[in-house]
Scaffold this motif. Structure first.
Motif, PDB file in Angstrom:
ATOM      1  N   ALA A 335       0.831  -1.210   0.000  1.00  0.00           N
ATOM      2  CA  ALA A 335       0.000   0.000   0.000  1.00  0.00           C
ATOM      3  C   ALA A 335       0.862   1.256   0.000  1.00  0.00           C
ATOM      4  CB  ALA A 335      -0.923  -0.001   1.217  1.00  0.00           C
ATOM      5  N   MET A 336       1.956   1.235   0.744  1.00  0.00           N
ATOM      6  CA  MET A 336       2.857   2.384   0.763  1.00  0.00           C
ATOM      7  C   MET A 336       3.498   2.603  -0.599  1.00  0.00           C
ATOM      8  SD  MET A 336       2.945   3.816   3.775  1.00  0.00           S
ATOM      9  CE  MET A 336       4.528   4.626   3.790  1.00  0.00           C
ATOM     10  N   ILE A 337       3.920   1.516  -1.246  1.00  0.00           N
ATOM     11  CA  ILE A 337       4.564   1.628  -2.561  1.00  0.00           C
ATOM     12  C   ILE A 337       3.587   2.175  -3.590  1.00  0.00           C
ATOM     13  CG2 ILE A 337       5.564   0.290  -4.461  1.00  0.00           C
ATOM     14  CD1 ILE A 337       6.762  -1.566  -2.318  1.00  0.00           C
ATOM     15  N   VAL A 338       2.356   1.674  -3.581  1.00  0.00           N
ATOM     16  CA  VAL A 338       1.344   2.138  -4.534  1.00  0.00           C
ATOM     17  C   VAL A 338       1.072   3.620  -4.342  1.00  0.00           C
ATOM     18  CG1 VAL A 338      -1.088   1.954  -5.173  1.00  0.00           C
ATOM     19  CG2 VAL A 338       0.269  -0.106  -4.853  1.00  0.00           C
ATOM     20  N   MET A 339       0.939   4.067  -3.105  1.00  0.00           N
ATOM     21  CA  MET A 339       0.664   5.478  -2.852  1.00  0.00           C
ATOM     22  C   MET A 339       1.842   6.359  -3.236  1.00  0.00           C
ATOM     23  SD  MET A 339      -2.355   6.056  -2.002  1.00  0.00           S
ATOM     24  CE  MET A 339      -3.785   5.064  -1.683  1.00  0.00           C
ATOM     25  N   ASN A 340       3.055   5.882  -3.046  1.00  0.00           N
ATOM     26  CA  ASN A 340       4.229   6.645  -3.480  1.00  0.00           C
ATOM     27  C   ASN A 340       4.259   6.802  -4.989  1.00  0.00           C
ATOM     28  OD1 ASN A 340       6.276   7.603  -1.457  1.00  0.00           O
ATOM     29  ND2 ASN A 340       5.953   5.550  -0.675  1.00  0.00           N
ATOM     30  N   VAL A 341       3.900   5.741  -5.706  1.00  0.00           N
ATOM     31  CA  VAL A 341       3.857   5.819  -7.170  1.00  0.00           C
ATOM     32  C   VAL A 341       2.786   6.812  -7.613  1.00  0.00           C
ATOM     33  CG1 VAL A 341       3.325   4.513  -9.273  1.00  0.00           C
ATOM     34  CG2 VAL A 341       4.791   3.515  -7.534  1.00  0.00           C
ATOM     35  N   LEU A 342       1.613   6.770  -6.981  1.00  0.00           N
ATOM     36  CA  LEU A 342       0.552   7.713  -7.338  1.00  0.00           C
ATOM     37  C   LEU A 342       0.999   9.154  -7.090  1.00  0.00           C
ATOM     38  CD1 LEU A 342      -2.647   5.901  -5.976  1.00  0.00           C
ATOM     39  CD2 LEU A 342      -1.877   6.100  -8.350  1.00  0.00           C
ATOM     40  N   ALA A 343       1.719   9.382  -5.993  1.00  0.00           N
ATOM     41  CA  ALA A 343       2.224  10.729  -5.723  1.00  0.00           C
ATOM     42  C   ALA A 343       3.214  11.165  -6.799  1.00  0.00           C
ATOM     43  CB  ALA A 343       2.881  10.772  -4.345  1.00  0.00           C
ATOM     44  N   ASP A 344       4.088  10.249  -7.207  1.00  0.00           N
ATOM     45  CA  ASP A 344       5.053  10.572  -8.263  1.00  0.00           C
ATOM     46  C   ASP A 344       4.366  10.876  -9.585  1.00  0.00           C
ATOM     47  OD1 ASP A 344       7.211  10.268  -6.588  1.00  0.00           O
ATOM     48  OD2 ASP A 344       7.518   8.161  -7.071  1.00  0.00           O
ATOM     49  N   LEU A 345       3.295  10.147  -9.897  1.00  0.00           N
ATOM     50  CA  LEU A 345       2.574  10.390 -11.143  1.00  0.00           C
ATOM     51  C   LEU A 345       1.774  11.687 -11.092  1.00  0.00           C
ATOM     52  CD1 LEU A 345       1.271   6.794 -12.004  1.00  0.00           C
ATOM     53  CD2 LEU A 345       3.375   7.924 -12.734  1.00  0.00           C
ATOM     54  N   LEU A 346       1.445  12.146  -9.885  1.00  0.00           N
ATOM     55  CA  LEU A 346       0.711  13.392  -9.740  1.00  0.00           C
ATOM     56  C   LEU A 346       1.620  14.617  -9.830  1.00  0.00           C
ATOM     57  CD1 LEU A 346      -2.059  14.706  -9.088  1.00  0.00           C
ATOM     58  CD2 LEU A 346      -1.479  14.483  -6.665  1.00  0.00           C
ATOM     59  N   TYR A 347       2.898  14.442  -9.551  1.00  0.00           N
ATOM     60  CA  TYR A 347       3.828  15.565  -9.558  1.00  0.00           C
ATOM     61  C   TYR A 347       3.804  16.385 -10.850  1.00  0.00           C
ATOM     62  CZ  TYR A 347       6.239  14.534  -5.166  1.00  0.00           C
ATOM     63  OH  TYR A 347       6.542  14.376  -3.849  1.00  0.00           O
ATOM     64  N   PRO A 348       3.856  15.741 -12.048  1.00  0.00           N
ATOM     65  CA  PRO A 348       3.867  16.550 -13.273  1.00  0.00           C
ATOM     66  C   PRO A 348       2.630  17.436 -13.431  1.00  0.00           C
ATOM     67  CG  PRO A 348       4.562  14.302 -13.740  1.00  0.00           C
ATOM     68  CD  PRO A 348       4.044  14.311 -12.329  1.00  0.00           C
ATOM     69  N   LEU A 349       1.508  17.056 -12.822  1.00  0.00           N
ATOM     70  CA  LEU A 349       0.316  17.892 -12.904  1.00  0.00           C
ATOM     71  C   LEU A 349       0.449  19.135 -12.021  1.00  0.00           C
ATOM     72  CD1 LEU A 349      -2.442  15.112 -12.779  1.00  0.00           C
ATOM     73  CD2 LEU A 349      -1.410  16.194 -14.792  1.00  0.00           C
ATOM     74  N   LEU A 350       1.186  19.005 -10.908  1.00  0.00           N
ATOM     75  CA  LEU A 350       1.403  20.127 -10.005  1.00  0.00           C
ATOM     76  C   LEU A 350       2.575  20.989 -10.446  1.00  0.00           C
ATOM     77  CD1 LEU A 350       0.893  18.288  -6.591  1.00  0.00           C
ATOM     78  CD2 LEU A 350      -0.759  19.717  -7.796  1.00  0.00           C
ATOM     79  N   ASP A 351       3.606  20.355 -11.006  1.00  0.00           N
ATOM     80  CA  ASP A 351       4.791  21.076 -11.466  1.00  0.00           C
ATOM     81  C   ASP A 351       5.190  20.531 -12.836  1.00  0.00           C
ATOM     82  OD1 ASP A 351       7.181  22.336 -11.896  1.00  0.00           O
ATOM     83  OD2 ASP A 351       8.047  21.867  -9.947  1.00  0.00           O
ATOM     84  N   PRO A 352       4.918  21.255 -13.923  1.00  0.00           N
ATOM     85  CA  PRO A 352       5.205  20.764 -15.268  1.00  0.00           C
ATOM     86  C   PRO A 352       6.670  20.462 -15.518  1.00  0.00           C
ATOM     87  CG  PRO A 352       3.747  22.676 -15.362  1.00  0.00           C
ATOM     88  CD  PRO A 352       4.241  22.561 -13.944  1.00  0.00           C
ATOM     89  N   ARG A 353       7.559  20.956 -14.666  1.00  0.00           N
ATOM     90  CA  ARG A 353       8.988  20.678 -14.859  1.00  0.00           C
ATOM     91  C   ARG A 353       9.333  19.234 -14.544  1.00  0.00           C
ATOM     92  NH1 ARG A 353      11.156  25.199 -10.896  1.00  0.00           N
ATOM     93  NH2 ARG A 353       9.438  24.234  -9.741  1.00  0.00           N
ATOM     94  N   VAL A 354       8.511  18.573 -13.735  1.00  0.00           N
ATOM     95  CA  VAL A 354       8.753  17.182 -13.367  1.00  0.00           C
ATOM     96  C   VAL A 354       8.336  16.280 -14.512  1.00  0.00           C
ATOM     97  CG1 VAL A 354       8.211  15.341 -11.728  1.00  0.00           C
ATOM     98  CG2 VAL A 354       8.355  17.714 -10.946  1.00  0.00           C
ATOM     99  N   GLY A 355       9.184  15.319 -14.847  1.00  0.00           N
ATOM    100  CA  GLY A 355       8.850  14.338 -15.889  1.00  0.00           C
ATOM    101  C   GLY A 355       9.291  14.734 -17.274  1.00  0.00           C
ATOM    102  N   ARG A 356       9.930  15.910 -17.419  1.00  0.00           N
ATOM    103  CA  ARG A 356      10.404  16.329 -18.726  1.00  0.00           C
ATOM    104  C   ARG A 356      11.794  15.816 -18.994  1.00  0.00           C
ATOM    105  NH1 ARG A 356       8.414  22.590 -19.697  1.00  0.00           N
ATOM    106  NH2 ARG A 356       6.208  22.146 -19.808  1.00  0.00           N
TER     107      ARG A 356
END
Length: 356
Positions: A335-356
């Motif tokens: 559960a912790m790993i899944v939530m960490n992945v979801l947070a990482d996937l949400l980052y580009p929506l909050l900060d467009p610089r992430v994931g480029r």
């Protein structure tokens, strides 16, 4: 040249107008490819982490003192031959490497084994206890995250004032208090009662029994009050301190000075500019908190006799019930790993610089 393939970006450069492709191989395609690579990297890391969890869960709990077979047969007249037969039935007579390969192959198919003490599939036992834990810790996490964000924002924006000092001091004090000690204190004061303070809440459990409909809902809510207060009191401080620190780092930024210089109201500057940019570290922590919902709080559930996975984990450790302990550990860590992945996937929506 068609407008779909190239678009003038700037003129007056040394070599004339600069053209940037916006077609299939332009910036949008590169950004999409970079984001897909970013997602693939995060999912690959999650898969490696899950495998590491399987390895850890198998070997870690085998160093726990105690013999499951002798604990299960404690107080019974059992011969040596019967002990050997029971070990064979449980698969404990096999070499460690063979036990590990069988454990991994079954875990990948969703089979976490059979509990030694309950003689039932581990997945079924977890499924029976998980709803109670999700209810208790889910409500507590939502409350303490919302409370921490609100108080953290107000404390940072009013940095150095009396309200900031009081809220930060209370948060640090409560964060330092052991959850089981605070739970016991609340039981003594508000369940048993001290002096003029009568006992207003149950000492433990999830329900009184024999109720249905709205009466059942209110009864469960009545039983939840003290454990939820305990979890919120010791949990909201982390969100408050992280949000406060992140917002304090943003408050000296030039873009906030520019926003104020344009005549924007202070409240608008905080809500639309400062807070969104300070959310990234807090988002990670919030998702981690939601990942901990599955684990619940073992100590709090034990203190309040809450029928969730926390009490199940405690009883499994006392045997030790290896399949049940391993299965719960995998669920908690997964559960912790899944939530960490979801947070990482949400980052580009909050900060467009992430994931480029």
């Amino acid at each position: 040249m068609s407008a779909a393939s190239t678009t003038p970006l700037a003129e007056g450069a040394a070599d004339g107008p600069v053209e940037v492709k916006t077609g299939p191989s332009g910036p949008r395609t590169r950004n999409a490819t970079a984001y897909l690579l970013y997602v693939a990297g995060k999912l690959g890391g999650a898969a490696v982490s899950l495998f590491a969890v399987l390895v850890t869960s198998f070997f870690l709990f085998r160093i726990i003192p105690g013999d499951p077979v002798r604990t299960m047969t404690h107080g019974r007249a059992v011969s040596h031959a019967q002990l050997l037969e029971l070990r064979k039935q449980l698969g404990l007579d096999l070499p460690t490497w063979q036990q590990f390969t069988q454990y991994c192959s079954k875990a990948l198919t969703g089979d976490l084994g059979t509990s030694y003490q309950f003689h039932a599939p581990v997945t079924d036992l977890i499924a029976q206890k998980l709803p109670a834990t999700l209810l208790l810790t889910g409500v507590a996490v939502v409350i303490h995250c919302a409370l921490g964000l609100w108080l953290g924002t107000r404390s940072a924006w009013r940095h150095g004032r009396l309200g900031d000092k009081v809220s930060t001091g209370i948060a640090l004090a409560l964060w330092s208090v052991p959850s089981f000690w605070l739970g016991l204190l609340l039981i003594i004061v508000f369940s048993v009662g001290i002096g003029p303070i009568p006992g207003m809440f149950p000492t433990g459990g999830m329900e009184s029994g024999g109720l249905s409909g709205f009466a059942y809902v209110t009864d469960v809510a009545h039983h939840m009050v003290l454990p939820v207060i305990t979890l919120v009191a010791v949990g909201y401080a982390q969100t408050l301190l992280v949000m406060r620190s992140s917002l304090l780092d943003e408050m000296g930024s030039d873009y906030l000075t520019t926003a104020r210089a344009k005549g924007l109201r202070d409240d608008l500057v905080r809500r639309r500019h400062a807070v969104p940019n300070a959310l990234l570290p807090t988002v990670t922590m919030i998702f981690i908190n939601f990942g901990q919902v599955a684990a619940g709080s073992i100590l709090v559930e034990t203190v309040f006799s809450w029928p969730g996975v926390g009490g199940l984990f405690y009883s499994a450790l006392s045997v030790p019930d290896l399949p049940l302990v391993q299965g719960l550990f995998v669920v908690f860590a997964g559960a912790m790993i899944v939530m960490n992945v979801l947070a990482d996937l949400l980052y580009p929506l909050l900060d467009p610089r992430v994931g480029r």
